[in-house]
Design an enzyme around this catalytic site. Structure first.
Site, PDB file in Angstrom:
ATOM      1  N   SER A  25       1.199  -4.646  14.258  1.00 19.01           N
ATOM      2  CA  SER A  25       0.829  -3.782  13.144  1.00 19.01           C
ATOM      3  C   SER A  25      -0.223  -2.791  13.616  1.00 19.01           C
ATOM      4  CB  SER A  25       0.268  -4.602  11.987  1.00 19.01           C
ATOM      5  OG  SER A  25      -0.841  -5.364  12.428  1.00 19.01           O
ATOM      6  N   THR A  57       5.485   1.176  14.010  1.00 15.28           N
ATOM      7  CA  THR A  57       4.949  -0.106  13.561  1.00 15.28           C
ATOM      8  C   THR A  57       4.722  -0.003  12.056  1.00 15.28           C
ATOM      9  OG1 THR A  57       3.294  -1.832  14.022  1.00 15.28           O
ATOM     10  CG2 THR A  57       2.528   0.458  14.126  1.00 15.28           C
ATOM     11  N   TYR A  58       3.846  -0.832  11.515  1.00 15.60           N
ATOM     12  CA  TYR A  58       3.576  -0.783  10.078  1.00 15.60           C
ATOM     13  C   TYR A  58       2.085  -0.926   9.829  1.00 15.60           C
ATOM     14  CZ  TYR A  58       3.404  -5.862  10.530  1.00 15.60           C
ATOM     15  OH  TYR A  58       3.085  -7.140  10.926  1.00 15.60           O
ATOM     16  N   GLY A  73      -0.528  -6.700  18.393  1.00 20.08           N
ATOM     17  CA  GLY A  73       0.740  -7.181  18.926  1.00 20.08           C
ATOM     18  C   GLY A  73       1.183  -6.306  20.082  1.00 20.08           C
ATOM     19  N   SER A  74       2.491  -6.099  20.195  1.00 13.67           N
ATOM     20  CA  SER A  74       3.006  -5.326  21.329  1.00 13.67           C
ATOM     21  C   SER A  74       2.490  -3.890  21.339  1.00 13.67           C
ATOM     22  CB  SER A  74       4.534  -5.343  21.330  1.00 13.67           C
ATOM     23  OG  SER A  74       5.031  -4.750  20.150  1.00 13.67           O
ATOM     24  N   ALA A  75       2.120  -3.353  20.179  1.00 11.32           N
ATOM     25  CA  ALA A  75       1.562  -1.993  20.126  1.00 11.32           C
ATOM     26  C   ALA A  75       0.265  -1.890  20.920  1.00 11.32           C
ATOM     27  CB  ALA A  75       1.327  -1.574  18.676  1.00 11.32           C
TER      28      ALA A  75
END
Length: 131
Positions: A25, A57-58, A73-75
């Protein structure tokens, strides 16, 4: 017919931190969410000015007034603390509403405070600064 148009943009925000081991996120200061007309769980595009990375993403809310822009996360692999990013969201706008549609544009300073609010982009320069 519907067209996909820019709805919201937070321009030149500074990434405050990255949390790799967190659900994916982007945490955004709630004041900035209000100014840009973004809501929690809304899909956003993040464009990293420093390295050219672009990803989707969000939104999750970060504390109001904190100036937080966190990538999780992956971001978190796509940016580093201190990087400048553009955060954008798009909306489906009915053809008849296109002429009057105005996105929310939020321009940031170096401390992630709102420097300027606009509802329409400025005209691009007519000449290249490289000439």
């Amino acid at each position: 017919m519907f067209r996909t148009l820019l709805k919201s943009k937070i321009h030149r925000a500074v990434v405050t931190h990255c949390e790799l081991h967190y659900e994916g996120s982007c945490g955004i200061d709630e004041d900035l969410l209000d100014a840009a007309n973004l809501c929690e769980n809304e899909q956003i595009h993040v464009w990293n000015i420093n390295n050219g990375e672009r990803f989707v993403t969000y939104v999750i809310k970060a504390p109001r007034g904190s100036g937080i822009i966190s990538l999780n996360g992956s971001a978190a692999r796509r940016a580093s603390a201190g990087d400048l990013v553009i955060i954008a969201a798009f909306a489906q706008v009915h053809e008849e509403q296109v002429p009057t549609h105005q996105p929310k544009l939020v321009f940031m300073d170096e401390a992630n405070r709102i420097k300027e609010l606009r509802s329409e982009p400025q005209n691009p320069p007519q000449t290249s600064p490289l000439r």
